[in-house]
Design a protein around this motif. Structure first.
Motif, short mmCIF file in Angstrom:
data_model
loop_
_atom_site.label_atom_id
_atom_site.label_comp_id
_atom_site.label_asym_id
_atom_site.label_seq_id
_atom_site.Cartn_x
_atom_site.Cartn_y
_atom_site.Cartn_z
N PRO A 195 -5.72 -6.68 12.81
CA PRO A 195 -6.42 -6.01 11.92
C PRO A 195 -5.16 -5.14 12.12
O PRO A 195 -3.72 -4.64 13.07
N VAL A 196 -4.20 -4.37 10.94
CA VAL A 196 -3.17 -3.46 11.26
C VAL A 196 -3.51 -1.73 11.96
O VAL A 196 -4.36 -1.84 11.23
N SER A 197 -2.70 -1.59 12.54
CA SER A 197 -2.93 -0.57 13.34
C SER A 197 -2.73 0.86 12.22
O SER A 197 -1.48 0.66 11.18
N GLN A 198 -2.57 1.76 13.01
CA GLN A 198 -2.44 2.88 12.44
C GLN A 198 -1.18 3.60 12.20
O GLN A 198 -0.25 3.85 10.76
N ARG A 199 -0.12 3.21 13.57
CA ARG A 199 1.24 3.26 13.28
C ARG A 199 1.98 2.70 12.45
O ARG A 199 2.84 2.69 11.83
N LEU A 200 1.96 0.43 12.55
CA LEU A 200 2.39 -0.14 11.07
C LEU A 200 2.26 0.16 9.81
O LEU A 200 3.08 0.62 9.78
N ALA A 201 0.58 1.13 10.43
CA ALA A 201 0.58 1.64 8.09
C ALA A 201 0.99 2.59 7.72
O ALA A 201 1.87 2.27 6.58
N ALA A 202 1.09 4.01 8.95
CA ALA A 202 1.80 4.76 8.08
C ALA A 202 3.36 4.11 8.00
O ALA A 202 4.36 4.88 7.62
#
Length: 599
Positions: A195-202
């Motif tokens: 799952p794409v993390s919050q940090r990576l998505a941001a």
């Protein structure tokens, strides 16, 4: 005699109350995250959320990394009897998948290793090197240094990756479990998805410079150009194949054959091409170097030697601060910020002038740490007045004339892991592809670094002197990465005391020095030391972490002559402390998504 760490300022309960008041709150740091999401390439690793974390306790072993899946991968290796080096390899393989913005196969690493059986600390240098065709004018256009963003997003910025060779060398020296088994978790995750993390998505959202690279765009973005979203399952079959080849055939599978050709082709096909060659890749060698160890109070603090400046800067700062009354003041007082920042100015001034690849430049490490020299430098720190911009010292006669100075910009990225195994062996490893998403050249399921922009962009300083950190063929660029291992010297408990390090670009030395100081001198546990709001100077303004109580110190600091700057501080510190009873306590930075786990 040194005062007890807690005898000269309010007791631990009061300190914790001040930490709660420090403003490390979700609202404040979420505001920083919003700014980062809008401009991911200008502040590529600003925190995306603040999640308070509890220290993890364990009796046998502990792993702390920048992502829960990487921590779990290390934990499983340790749980089946693996060595700290084995666990570090498993964790870094997973980080290459789940935290691609920070590190990976296409980058480099510095690994510090403590051997419990011998009581020794050794250093493994997997720093990237400049291609054989690289010249000192690499980043010049019409005789002037090119814009940093232009230098980063190019084939010119790509150095020969070194991380895998360093891990292979460390495993050959100390590993226990078969190399081929250490990549299983990462291969499975790459095939089935994470799952794409919050940090990576941001960091992906709105990242036009990453999307401009076709291969990276195909992986990190949807067909309509929108970025991968938080929670979306992302699969990387190309990385699974690359890791499987490395698992079966060792690092040679990466540095020779099809993967090597693919890297060379991608770098040379870039609109602003580089000159990476098959011979560069085939000829890369990691180095095992003596660790840089110096006494500090009742401890021995060990760090990386050059070409990293981090170990030297941390050692200098601790020595300078030991000559001041800093220990008498609370960690979040204006006085503490003042003394710490002044020591940082002096250490960074010396760093900028003298530190470079020791295979090319005579770095006066011993002279820079000699007690008489440190005393002369410490005498420049006034109790009530900031010195402004510090000048480098002269540790040896004529030293100032033999080295050039540079001011290469650096943007925070990178990752760090700290591991202690069941036998008490320890690894502190900091790895990087430099700026977030590196050069943005994506090949074989991983990103290539832009570490060559850690060289001076101009080969000469403002006075026309050759820069110590100028580009030269086969040279390693200077770094500030500072993996650190602390040992007890007083025999009061196990020899191992602390394993710590951080990402954060040029600010890494400040982050690590502050955390070591907080743990060893102020007596804060590792999690509380990591939680402290960040402050310090890199020989510029005194930097104060945005959204914290430190902002309220600005009037007092300015009255002492400090120019202040309120900044995001994406420190990503991860550490393990061994208590006097042998228990392990792990701490992960609440500014990032890391996790500590032990047994």
């Amino acid at each position: 005699m040194h005062a007890s760490p807690l005898s000269s300022f309010p007791a631990r309960r009061a300190i914790r109350a001040r930490l709660r008041l420090a403003g490390l709150l979700a609202a404040g740091l979420a505001a920083c995250a919003g700014a980062a999401a809008q401009a991911p390439d200008t502040a590529p690793e600003a925190q995306t959320a603040y999640t308070p974390k509890q220290a993890a306790m364990a009796r046998r072993f502990m792993a702390v990394t920048a992502h829960p899946l990487a921590t779990d991968a290390a934990w499983r290796v340790l749980d089946r009897g693996g060595h700290a080096i084995d666990a570090a390899i498993a964790a870094q393989a997973m980080l290459s998948l789940v935290e691609p913005q920070s590190s990976g196969l296409g980058g480099g690493a510095f690994l510090l290793y403590y051997d419990a059986a011998t009581g020794t600390v050794s250093a493994f240098d997997g720093r990237e090197t400049a291609p054989a065709a690289a010249g000192a004018d690499r980043f010049l256009e019409d005789g002037r240094p090119m814009e940093f963003a232009q230098a980063v997003d190019s084939g010119k910025s790509v150095g020969v990756p070194g991380m895998l060779r360093a891990l292979e060398l460390a495993h050959a020296r100390h590993g226990r479990q078969p190399w081929r088994t250490l990549f299983d978790d990462a291969i499975a995750r790459a095939r089935h998805g994470f799952p794409v993390s919050q940090r990576l998505a941001a960091l992906l959202d709105g990242n036009a410079r990453l999307a401009a690279q076709p291969a990276a765009r195909a992986y990190f973005f949807h067909a309509d150009g929108t970025a991968r979203r938080q929670g979306e399952i992302l699969r990387n079959p190309a990385l699974a194949r690359t890791l499987a080849d490395i698992a079966r055939h060792g690092a040679d599978a990466f540095y020779h054959g099809a993967p090597a050709q693919a890297m060379v082709d991608a770098v040379r096909a870039h609109p602003q091409p580089g000159d990476l060659s098959l011979a560069d890749l085939a000829g890369y060698a990691a180095r095992e170097r003596p660790a840089l160890c110096r006494p500090y109070r009742a401890y021995t603090v060990c760090g990386m030697p050059p070409p990293s400046s981090g170990g030297l800067a941390v050692a200098q700062m601790l020595a300078l601060l030991d000559a001041t009354p800093l220990a008498r003041y609370a960690p979040l007082s204006a006085e503490a910020v003042h003394y710490f920042s002044e020591a940082g100015r002096l250490a960074y001034a010396d760093r900028d002038r003298y530190v470079a690849d020791p295979d090319f430049v005579d770095v006066p490490v011993q002279a820079l740490l000699e007690p008489a020299y440190v005393a002369r430098r410490a005498a420049l720190i006034r109790p009530d007045r900031a010195m402004g911009r510090a000048h480098p010292g002269e540790p040896l006669p004529g030293a100032l004339s033999r080295h050039g100075e540079d001011d290469t910009p650096a943007l925070p990225s990178t990752t760090h892991l700290s591991i202690v195994d069941a036998e008490g062996n320890a690894v502190a490893m900091t790895a990087s592809i430099e700026q977030a998403f590196g050069s943005k050249i994506f090949v074989g399921g991983f990103l290539l670094n832009n570490e060559l922009t850690d060289f001076a962009l101009s080969p000469r300083d403002a006075r026309g002197r050759p820069a110590a950190n100028r580009v030269e063929p086969g040279k390693r660029p200077r770094s500030t990465m500072a993996p650190t291992i602390v040992l007890r010297r007083d025999g009061a408990g196990p020899a191992l005391r602390l394993v710590v390090g951080a990402p954060g670009g040029v600010a890494i030395a400040n982050y690590v020095a502050q955390t070591v100081l907080a743990n060893l001198t102020w007596g804060l546990d590792i999690q509380s030391a990591i939680d402290l709001p960040r402050y310090g100077s890199r020989n510029g303004p005194t930097e104060l972490e945005r959204g914290t109580v430190l902002e309220s110190l600005q009037p007092a600091l300015r009255a002492m002559g400090h120019a202040t700057a309120v900044v995001s501080s994406p420190s990503g510190l991860h550490g393990v402390e061994m208590m006097s009873n042998g228990m392990l306590r792990g701490g992960a930075d609440p500014r990032r998504e890391g996790m500590a786990r032990g047994r």
